[in-house]
Design a protein around this motif. Structure first.
Motif, short mmCIF file in Angstrom:
data_model
loop_
_atom_site.label_atom_id
_atom_site.label_comp_id
_atom_site.label_asym_id
_atom_site.label_seq_id
_atom_site.Cartn_x
_atom_site.Cartn_y
_atom_site.Cartn_z
N MET A 105 5.55 -1.19 53.98
CA MET A 105 6.60 -1.79 54.81
C MET A 105 7.18 -0.71 55.73
SD MET A 105 9.99 -3.89 53.62
CE MET A 105 10.79 -2.39 53.02
N LYS A 106 6.45 -0.37 56.76
CA LYS A 106 6.90 0.65 57.69
C LYS A 106 8.08 0.13 58.49
CE LYS A 106 2.37 2.80 58.08
NZ LYS A 106 1.29 3.25 58.98
N THR A 107 8.97 1.05 58.85
CA THR A 107 10.19 0.65 59.54
C THR A 107 10.06 0.90 61.03
OG1 THR A 107 11.15 2.82 59.16
CG2 THR A 107 11.61 1.13 57.53
N SER A 108 10.59 -0.03 61.82
CA SER A 108 10.69 0.19 63.25
C SER A 108 11.99 0.93 63.52
CB SER A 108 10.67 -1.14 64.01
OG SER A 108 11.74 -1.96 63.57
N GLY A 109 12.16 1.44 64.71
CA GLY A 109 13.39 2.18 64.95
C GLY A 109 13.54 2.58 66.39
N GLY A 110 14.01 3.81 66.61
CA GLY A 110 14.32 4.30 67.94
C GLY A 110 13.08 4.53 68.77
N SER A 111 13.31 5.00 69.97
CA SER A 111 12.21 5.20 70.91
C SER A 111 11.32 6.35 70.47
CB SER A 111 12.77 5.50 72.30
OG SER A 111 13.38 6.78 72.33
N ASP A 112 10.09 6.34 71.00
CA ASP A 112 9.16 7.41 70.68
C ASP A 112 9.69 8.75 71.19
OD1 ASP A 112 6.43 8.02 69.60
OD2 ASP A 112 6.20 8.84 71.62
N ALA A 113 10.42 8.73 72.29
CA ALA A 113 10.99 9.98 72.82
C ALA A 113 12.00 10.58 71.85
CB ALA A 113 11.65 9.73 74.17
N MET A 114 12.82 9.72 71.23
CA MET A 114 13.78 10.22 70.23
C MET A 114 13.05 10.84 69.04
SD MET A 114 16.57 7.15 70.07
CE MET A 114 17.64 6.72 71.46
N LYS A 115 12.02 10.14 68.57
CA LYS A 115 11.25 10.65 67.43
C LYS A 115 10.59 11.98 67.78
CE LYS A 115 10.22 6.01 65.68
NZ LYS A 115 9.15 5.05 65.34
N ARG A 116 10.05 12.06 69.00
CA ARG A 116 9.40 13.30 69.41
C ARG A 116 10.38 14.45 69.46
NH1 ARG A 116 9.52 15.43 74.10
NH2 ARG A 116 10.06 13.48 75.16
N ARG A 117 11.59 14.22 69.99
CA ARG A 117 12.58 15.29 70.05
C ARG A 117 12.94 15.78 68.65
NH1 ARG A 117 15.06 11.53 73.92
NH2 ARG A 117 14.50 12.22 76.02
N ALA A 118 13.11 14.85 67.72
CA ALA A 118 13.46 15.24 66.36
C ALA A 118 12.34 16.04 65.71
CB ALA A 118 13.77 13.99 65.53
N GLY A 119 11.11 15.54 65.82
CA GLY A 119 9.98 16.23 65.21
C GLY A 119 9.75 17.61 65.79
N GLU A 120 9.83 17.71 67.11
CA GLU A 120 9.60 19.01 67.74
C GLU A 120 10.71 19.99 67.44
OE1 GLU A 120 8.84 18.26 71.87
OE2 GLU A 120 6.83 17.46 71.48
N SER A 121 11.95 19.49 67.29
CA SER A 121 13.07 20.36 66.94
C SER A 121 12.84 21.01 65.58
CB SER A 121 14.37 19.56 66.93
OG SER A 121 15.44 20.32 66.41
N ALA A 122 12.43 20.20 64.60
CA ALA A 122 12.18 20.76 63.27
C ALA A 122 10.99 21.71 63.29
CB ALA A 122 11.94 19.62 62.28
#
Length: 253
Positions: free
Chosen positions: A1-18
């Motif tokens: 049950m994968k969850t939908s959510g924010g934009s791909d750009a938001m996800k990319r910013r979070a992932g790249e920050s970490a």
């Protein structure tokens, strides 16, 4: 049950920050899911530029992506065994992150007033990889959560994924109901039958409504025979990197 959510750009910013928190020589836990995938891709870019790291994948999917990005990988026993280097940092997403209010709970998650939910408690397991994710995240010196704002909530209230031994499905369902939850066996998409984890087990998504005390529920589920692992992560996270429309907010826990 994968969850939908924010934009791909938001996800990319979070992932790249970490991913920018990783330093030369680190052993890195590689999480599962769309936001963690952005972190793995950024780590791949850094490896291509000369960064020396080794990854510890949490799933078949994260191992495949790490291979595409030419990130050298270790199996978990190699990393945390008696002669292993350990895991310096793990980067992983979440289906829900409790923001809490900063009042009424201590760092261990004990109920102490009107708000017993500590900030940083998580629900994970939308990709059915939470058993291996918990092993890797618990072993890491630092665990960085990557998310978008849609995953944040004052209190946890999503269904909790529970990995179950196939032979224990009925007994676990009864125990979940006794604890106030309603289990639903997760069915696979585009095929008949249930989801089967990388470990060969089943997943029950267990609805408890608003979870007033995640630590107590975590203990109850962990002590239930037939439960391999559950998706409540309480007291694991050190930082939450939240991608926004304009940047990244980093919350230290």
């Amino acid at each position: 049950m994968k969850t939908s959510g924010g934009s791909d750009a938001m996800k990319r910013r979070a992932g790249e920050s970490a991913a920018e928190r990783v330093t030369d020589g680190d052993v890195v836990g590689l999480g599962t899911g769309s936001t963690a995938a952005h972190a793995i891709r950024r780590l791949g870019d850094r490896v291509d530029a000369g960064l020396d790291i080794r990854g510890v994948p949490t799933s078949f999917a994260s191992r495949e992506l790490a291979g595409e990005e030419e990130i050298p990988c270790l199996d978990l026993p190699e990393a945390v065994g008696p002669k292993g280097p350990g895991i310096d940092v793990a980067i992983d997403g979440a289906d829900q992150v409790a923001t809490g209010t900063g009042e009424g709970a201590d760092a261990g998650g004990e109920a102490d007033g009107d708000d017993p939910v500590p900030g940083g408690a998580l629900i994970k397991g939308g990709g059915a990889a939470h058993a291996r994710e918990k092993l890797v995240d618990a072993a890491a010196d630092h665990f960085l959560v990557v998310a978008d704002p849609s995953k944040e909530s004052p209190r946890l209230d999503r269904s909790v994924p529970v990995e179950v031994l196939p032979a224990g499905r009925t007994a676990v369902a009864a125990a979940v109901r006794e604890a106030g939850g309603e289990p639903t066996l997760r069915c696979a998409e585009r095929k008949d039958g249930p989801v089967v984890t990388d470990n060969g087990n089943l997943v029950a998504d267990c609805a408890f409504g608003e979870i007033a005390d995640p630590a107590a529920l975590s203990a109850t589920l962990s002590s239930t025979p037939g439960v391999v692992e559950h998706g409540l992560f309480v007291g694991f996270a050190d930082e939450v990197h939240v991608g926004t429309e304009s940047g990244v907010r980093v919350d230290e826990l």
